[in-house]
Design a protein around this motif. Structure first.
Motif, mmCIF file in Angstrom:
data_model
loop_
_atom_site.group_PDB
_atom_site.id
_atom_site.type_symbol
_atom_site.label_atom_id
_atom_site.label_comp_id
_atom_site.label_asym_id
_atom_site.label_seq_id
_atom_site.Cartn_x
_atom_site.Cartn_y
_atom_site.Cartn_z
ATOM 1 N N ALA A 26 0.824 -1.211 0.000
ATOM 2 C CA ALA A 26 0.000 0.000 0.000
ATOM 3 C C ALA A 26 0.860 1.263 0.000
ATOM 4 N N TYR A 44 -4.209 -0.060 3.320
ATOM 5 C CA TYR A 44 -4.248 1.376 3.553
ATOM 6 C C TYR A 44 -3.089 1.730 4.460
ATOM 7 N N GLU A 51 -10.253 6.399 7.588
ATOM 8 C CA GLU A 51 -10.005 5.929 6.223
ATOM 9 C C GLU A 51 -9.453 4.503 6.210
ATOM 10 N N ALA A 52 -8.620 4.189 7.197
ATOM 11 C CA ALA A 52 -8.092 2.824 7.293
ATOM 12 C C ALA A 52 -9.232 1.827 7.488
ATOM 13 N N GLU A 55 -11.415 1.508 4.287
ATOM 14 C CA GLU A 55 -10.771 0.730 3.227
ATOM 15 C C GLU A 55 -10.793 -0.763 3.545
#
Length: 113
Positions: A26, A44, A51-52, A55
């Motif tokens: 990533a 991620y 966001e992690a 994803e």
């Protein structure tokens, strides 16, 4: 038998913080970055726990998925937990269950079924 079949349908991932600088599929990782992991592979890397988590769930969920279970471990603030929970609920396609797990090393364990 039903429990075994249900368990076999669960796909799991985790969110953790990098303990050291590294390179992953990533991208490069700096100590302290959030990392989203699926099947042992980083999906991620970056500054956002939200966001992690998103994803990881995107990678785990498919058209038949109904529920995401979030086990909240140590190392996650209440604000971070709320942010993750709100973002997952905003997806609208999955029921979200949040459980305080208290596990070390993995602030978030995520299961999609």
């Amino acid at each position: 038998r039903a429990m075994e079949e249900a368990a076999a349908r669960v796909r799991a991932g985790e969110v953790t913080r990098a303990e050291r600088d590294a390179r992953t599929p990533a991208g490069p990782v700096a100590r302290g970055d959030w990392m989203g992991m699926v099947e042992g592979e980083a999906v991620y890397v970056g500054p956002s726990v939200v966001e992690a988590a998103l994803e990881v769930v995107r990678r785990l969920a498919d058209e038949d998925s109904e529920v995401v279970t979030v086990l909240v471990g140590s190392g996650l603030t209440d604000d971070e937990r709320r942010g993750v929970e709100e973002a997952l609920r905003a997806l609208g396609s999955l029921e979200v269950e949040v459980v305080k797990g208290g596990q070390p090393r993995y602030p978030l364990l995520l299961g999609v079924e």
